[in-house]
Design an enzyme around this catalytic site. Structure first.
Site, PDB file in Angstrom:
ATOM      1  CG  ASP A  61      -1.961   0.945   1.329  1.00  0.00           C
ATOM      2  OD1 ASP A  61      -1.814   2.026   0.733  1.00  0.00           O
ATOM      3  OD2 ASP A  61      -2.975   0.638   1.960  1.00  0.00           O
ATOM      4  CB  ALA A  85      -5.361   6.601  -8.108  1.00  0.00           C
ATOM      5  CB  THR A 135      -7.303  12.820 -14.112  1.00  0.00           C
ATOM      6  OG1 THR A 135      -8.501  12.927 -14.897  1.00  0.00           O
ATOM      7  CG2 THR A 135      -7.635  13.293 -12.708  1.00  0.00           C
ATOM      8  CG  ASP A 136      -9.344  15.104 -18.659  1.00  0.00           C
ATOM      9  OD1 ASP A 136      -9.706  14.300 -17.772  1.00  0.00           O
ATOM     10  OD2 ASP A 136      -9.732  15.017 -19.849  1.00  0.00           O
ATOM     11  CD  GLU A 137     -12.855  12.478 -14.407  1.00  0.00           C
ATOM     12  OE1 GLU A 137     -13.379  12.580 -13.286  1.00  0.00           O
ATOM     13  OE2 GLU A 137     -13.088  11.544 -15.187  1.00  0.00           O
ATOM     14  CE1 TYR A 160      -9.608   9.308  -9.988  1.00  0.00           C
ATOM     15  CE2 TYR A 160     -10.768  10.677 -11.586  1.00  0.00           C
ATOM     16  CZ  TYR A 160      -9.663   9.931 -11.225  1.00  0.00           C
ATOM     17  OH  TYR A 160      -8.593   9.810 -12.102  1.00  0.00           O
ATOM     18  CB  ALA A 162     -12.552  16.572  -4.809  1.00  0.00           C
ATOM     19  CE  LYS A 164      -5.339  11.216  -9.949  1.00  0.00           C
ATOM     20  NZ  LYS A 164      -4.250  10.193  -9.766  1.00  0.00           N
TER      21      LYS A 164
HETATM   22  P1  NAD Z   1      -6.863   1.467 -12.229  1.00  0.00           P
HETATM   23  O1  NAD Z   1      -7.982   1.594 -11.258  1.00  0.00           O
HETATM   24  O2  NAD Z   1      -6.994   0.563 -13.393  1.00  0.00           O
HETATM   25  O3  NAD Z   1      -5.541   1.026 -11.442  1.00  0.00           O
HETATM   26  C1  NAD Z   1      -5.186   1.535 -10.183  1.00  0.00           C
HETATM   27  C2  NAD Z   1      -4.129   0.629  -9.586  1.00  0.00           C
HETATM   28  O4  NAD Z   1      -3.722   1.179  -8.324  1.00  0.00           O
HETATM   29  C3  NAD Z   1      -4.632  -0.797  -9.312  1.00  0.00           C
HETATM   30  O5  NAD Z   1      -3.690  -1.742  -9.764  1.00  0.00           O
HETATM   31  C4  NAD Z   1      -4.759  -0.828  -7.794  1.00  0.00           C
HETATM   32  O6  NAD Z   1      -4.544  -2.124  -7.251  1.00  0.00           O
HETATM   33  C5  NAD Z   1      -3.673   0.136  -7.369  1.00  0.00           C
HETATM   34  N1  NAD Z   1      -3.921   0.722  -6.035  1.00  0.00           N
HETATM   35  C6  NAD Z   1      -5.082   1.243  -5.566  1.00  0.00           C
HETATM   36  N2  NAD Z   1      -4.907   1.674  -4.300  1.00  0.00           N
HETATM   37  C7  NAD Z   1      -3.609   1.435  -3.980  1.00  0.00           C
HETATM   38  C8  NAD Z   1      -2.826   1.683  -2.827  1.00  0.00           C
HETATM   39  N3  NAD Z   1      -3.370   2.246  -1.720  1.00  0.00           N
HETATM   40  N4  NAD Z   1      -1.530   1.331  -2.831  1.00  0.00           N
HETATM   41  C9  NAD Z   1      -0.979   0.738  -3.929  1.00  0.00           C
HETATM   42  N5  NAD Z   1      -1.675   0.474  -5.041  1.00  0.00           N
HETATM   43  C10 NAD Z   1      -2.976   0.822  -5.073  1.00  0.00           C
HETATM   44  O7  NAD Z   1      -6.537   2.949 -12.686  1.00  0.00           O
HETATM   45  P2  NAD Z   1      -6.023   3.484 -14.097  1.00  0.00           P
HETATM   46  O8  NAD Z   1      -7.176   3.772 -14.955  1.00  0.00           O
HETATM   47  O9  NAD Z   1      -4.924   2.633 -14.563  1.00  0.00           O
HETATM   48  O10 NAD Z   1      -5.431   4.905 -13.633  1.00  0.00           O
HETATM   49  C11 NAD Z   1      -4.081   5.009 -13.178  1.00  0.00           C
HETATM   50  C12 NAD Z   1      -3.806   6.457 -12.801  1.00  0.00           C
HETATM   51  O11 NAD Z   1      -4.003   7.284 -13.934  1.00  0.00           O
HETATM   52  C13 NAD Z   1      -4.722   6.990 -11.709  1.00  0.00           C
HETATM   53  O12 NAD Z   1      -3.949   7.801 -10.858  1.00  0.00           O
HETATM   54  C14 NAD Z   1      -5.763   7.819 -12.467  1.00  0.00           C
HETATM   55  O13 NAD Z   1      -6.218   8.873 -11.653  1.00  0.00           O
HETATM   56  C15 NAD Z   1      -4.920   8.334 -13.622  1.00  0.00           C
HETATM   57  N6  NAD Z   1      -5.664   8.613 -14.874  1.00  0.00           N
HETATM   58  C16 NAD Z   1      -6.507   7.673 -15.416  1.00  0.00           C
HETATM   59  C17 NAD Z   1      -7.127   7.936 -16.634  1.00  0.00           C
HETATM   60  C18 NAD Z   1      -8.038   6.918 -17.280  1.00  0.00           C
HETATM   61  O14 NAD Z   1      -8.674   7.228 -18.282  1.00  0.00           O
HETATM   62  N7  NAD Z   1      -8.139   5.701 -16.794  1.00  0.00           N
HETATM   63  C19 NAD Z   1      -6.900   9.156 -17.290  1.00  0.00           C
HETATM   64  C20 NAD Z   1      -6.054  10.083 -16.695  1.00  0.00           C
HETATM   65  C21 NAD Z   1      -5.415   9.801 -15.499  1.00  0.00           C
HETATM   66  O1  DAU Z   2     -10.784  12.025 -17.952  1.00  0.00           O
HETATM   67  C1  DAU Z   2      -9.918  11.147 -17.284  1.00  0.00           C
HETATM   68  C2  DAU Z   2     -10.719  10.219 -16.405  1.00  0.00           C
HETATM   69  O2  DAU Z   2     -11.385   9.314 -17.263  1.00  0.00           O
HETATM   70  C3  DAU Z   2      -9.856   9.470 -15.397  1.00  0.00           C
HETATM   71  O3  DAU Z   2      -9.292  10.389 -14.502  1.00  0.00           O
HETATM   72  C4  DAU Z   2     -10.685   8.440 -14.632  1.00  0.00           C
HETATM   73  O4  DAU Z   2      -9.854   7.668 -13.785  1.00  0.00           O
HETATM   74  C5  DAU Z   2     -11.366   7.530 -15.630  1.00  0.00           C
HETATM   75  O5  DAU Z   2     -12.201   6.618 -14.945  1.00  0.00           O
HETATM   76  C6  DAU Z   2     -12.178   8.329 -16.641  1.00  0.00           C
HETATM   77  O6  DAU Z   2     -13.310   8.947 -15.993  1.00  0.00           O
HETATM   78  P1  DAU Z   2     -14.760   9.025 -16.692  1.00  0.00           P
HETATM   79  O7  DAU Z   2     -15.771   9.168 -15.634  1.00  0.00           O
HETATM   80  O8  DAU Z   2     -14.750  10.006 -17.806  1.00  0.00           O
HETATM   81  O9  DAU Z   2     -14.795   7.532 -17.347  1.00  0.00           O
HETATM   82  P2  DAU Z   2     -15.947   6.440 -17.441  1.00  0.00           P
HETATM   83  O10 DAU Z   2     -15.444   5.378 -18.366  1.00  0.00           O
HETATM   84  O11 DAU Z   2     -16.437   6.022 -16.100  1.00  0.00           O
HETATM   85  O12 DAU Z   2     -17.127   7.213 -18.164  1.00  0.00           O
HETATM   86  C7  DAU Z   2     -16.944   7.796 -19.444  1.00  0.00           C
HETATM   87  C8  DAU Z   2     -18.228   8.508 -19.802  1.00  0.00           C
HETATM   88  O13 DAU Z   2     -19.236   7.514 -20.039  1.00  0.00           O
HETATM   89  C9  DAU Z   2     -18.779   9.390 -18.691  1.00  0.00           C
HETATM   90  O14 DAU Z   2     -19.378  10.532 -19.261  1.00  0.00           O
HETATM   91  C10 DAU Z   2     -19.841   8.534 -18.025  1.00  0.00           C
HETATM   92  C11 DAU Z   2     -20.364   7.688 -19.158  1.00  0.00           C
HETATM   93  N1  DAU Z   2     -20.820   6.336 -18.779  1.00  0.00           N
HETATM   94  C12 DAU Z   2     -19.976   5.559 -18.050  1.00  0.00           C
HETATM   95  C13 DAU Z   2     -20.367   4.290 -17.678  1.00  0.00           C
HETATM   96  C14 DAU Z   2     -19.447   3.421 -16.840  1.00  0.00           C
HETATM   97  C15 DAU Z   2     -22.049   5.874 -19.205  1.00  0.00           C
HETATM   98  O15 DAU Z   2     -22.808   6.587 -19.883  1.00  0.00           O
HETATM   99  N2  DAU Z   2     -22.440   4.617 -18.829  1.00  0.00           N
HETATM  100  C16 DAU Z   2     -21.649   3.820 -18.066  1.00  0.00           C
HETATM  101  O16 DAU Z   2     -22.074   2.678 -17.724  1.00  0.00           O
END
Ligand code: NAD
Ligand code: DAU
Length: 353
Positions: A61, A85, A135-137, A160, A162, A164
């Protein structure tokens, strides 16, 4: 000389893609991969490198300071790349507390450990850098016009985003106060192999292959800016190598799409592959996400101009590669949607996913 990378969250979606990219591009790199293996972490993502002596996996962790001190003592990393995360917005709406713990306290713990190991009086050991994967969020939501730049004020809405944003501010504070060499990257929505099917694209692919309903929140006209995961990973490597300490870099490929467009594109490709029963009739508009951000759109000019990064995979190819990956890795998908995933799906949507 080979460098040592402490990658946290390296068993998750982007983290595992990053570890695979790094080890294939840099033969002399060593990766220490620290991951708690929450529901989102999966060692199957790392099968190709589990026997590789350059890859050391540690289950643990990022909030565990004693463990972190031991890792720094044993491996003396040059880079920390913090992917770890809680990452899913919907889960943060139902249970924010774990987001605060991992995303904020965990980042604080990693920063403290890096500082203790790397600071020498008023200066810092040569070649060390902490990179926060953000993240852009954190910028909130856009109207119909304009893009997020690195100067856009932080205005997160979900628990989430907030958490980040809070982590980003801590990272900035360690640079501004102590001069710690840091970068923050803010990427748009990623898609590609190994993404957990709670997220839109793999969820829709999985439901299509099982002929289940396709849940679309609200009117489906929300916009996300999609980037193929390998392009994100390449950008992070460039920022590690050449990013100016203290700077933020936005990452995105000008690929804005409505959610309903994404869902229809997946249906259309599956039909081309012969899945005749998959049709738009499976789409169900369901209750909207609380506080749902309407539009994200990244201005990636800075990373293009200063570091020469450009996206390589256009959406039209990337989505086909992604769908094909899930179809040819159905054992991976079957495994991750068994067990806990079904309880999550039932709570979030009702029914089976
Ligand atoms: P994910 O949820 O797929 O993976 C997160 C990983 O972190 C998992 O392997 C989990 O086991 C590990 N983890 C969680 N809590 C932990 C802890 N306390 N200690 C150690 N490991 C821990 O997430 P992802 O989509 O791969 O995102 C990775 C990073 O990129 C995140 O920080 C997310 O905010 C950022 N991000 C994601 C996206 C996206 O579209 N998915 C876009 C921009 C930024
Ligand atoms: O923008 C970067 C972010 O993108 C990352 O920081 C996050 O970790 C990642 O999860 C992602 O966030 P979003 O909320 O944009 O992703 P998600 O795939 O959950 O949803 C994408 C869009 O689709 C969003 O507008 C919500 C919508 N959605 C999502 C799901 C899961 C649906 O309409 N139906 C669904 O079942």
């Amino acid at each position: 000389m080979g460098r040592t990378y402490l990658v946290t969250g390296g068993a998750g979606f982007i983290g595992s893609n990053f570890v695979l990219t790094l080890l294939s591009q840099r033969p002399d790199a060593k990766v220490i991969n620290l991951d708690k293996l929450t529901y989102a972490g999966n060692l199957r993502n790392l099968e190709r490198v589990m026997e590789d002596p350059r890859h050391v996996f540690i289950k643990g962790d990022i909030c565990d300071r004693e463990l972190l001190d031991g890792i720094f003592r044993d491996h003396d990393p040059d880079f920390v790349v913090n992917f770890a995360a809680e990452s899913h917005v919907d889960r943060s709406i139902s249970d924010p507390s774990v987001f605060v713990r991992t995303n904020v306290l965990g980042t604080g713990c990693l920063l403290d450990t890096s500082k203790a190991a790397w600071q020498q009086g008023d200066s810092w050991r040569e070649g060390k850098k902490y990179l926060q994967v953000s993240t852009d969020e954190v910028y909130g939501s856009l109207g119909a016009e304009g893009f997020f730049t690195e100067e856009t004020p932080l205005d997160p809405h979900s628990p989430y985003s907030a958490s980040k944003a809070a982590a980003d501010l801590l990272v900035k504070a360690y640079h501004d106060t102590y001069g710690m060499p840091v970068n923050i990257t803010r990427c748009s929505n990623n898609y590609g192999p190994y993404q957990f099917p709670e997220k839109l694209i793999p969820l829709i692919i999985n439901n299509c292959r099982n002929l289940r309903e396709l849940p679309v929140y609200g009117d489906g006209m929300q916009i996300r800016d999609w980037l193929y995961v390998e392009d994100h990973c390449r950008a992070i490597l460039m920022v590690l190598d050449r990013g100016v300490p203290g700077q933020v870099y936005n990452i995105g490929g000008h690929n804005e799409r409505t959610n309903i467009f994404i869902v229809k594109a997946i249906i259309s490709h599956l039909r081309e592959l012969g899945f005749e029963e998959v049709s738009e009739g499976l789409i169900r508009h369901v209750a909207d996400r609380k506080g749902h951000d309407r539009r994200y759109g990244i201005d990636p000019a800075k990373i293009g101009r200063e570091l020469g990064w450009q996206p390589e995979t256009m959406f039209e190819q990337g989505i086909i590669k992604t769908i094909d990956w899930y179809l040819s890795n159905d054992a991976w998908l079957d495994e991750v949607v068994s067990g806990d995933y079904q309880s999550y799906y039932q709570r979030q949507y009702g029914g089976r996913g």
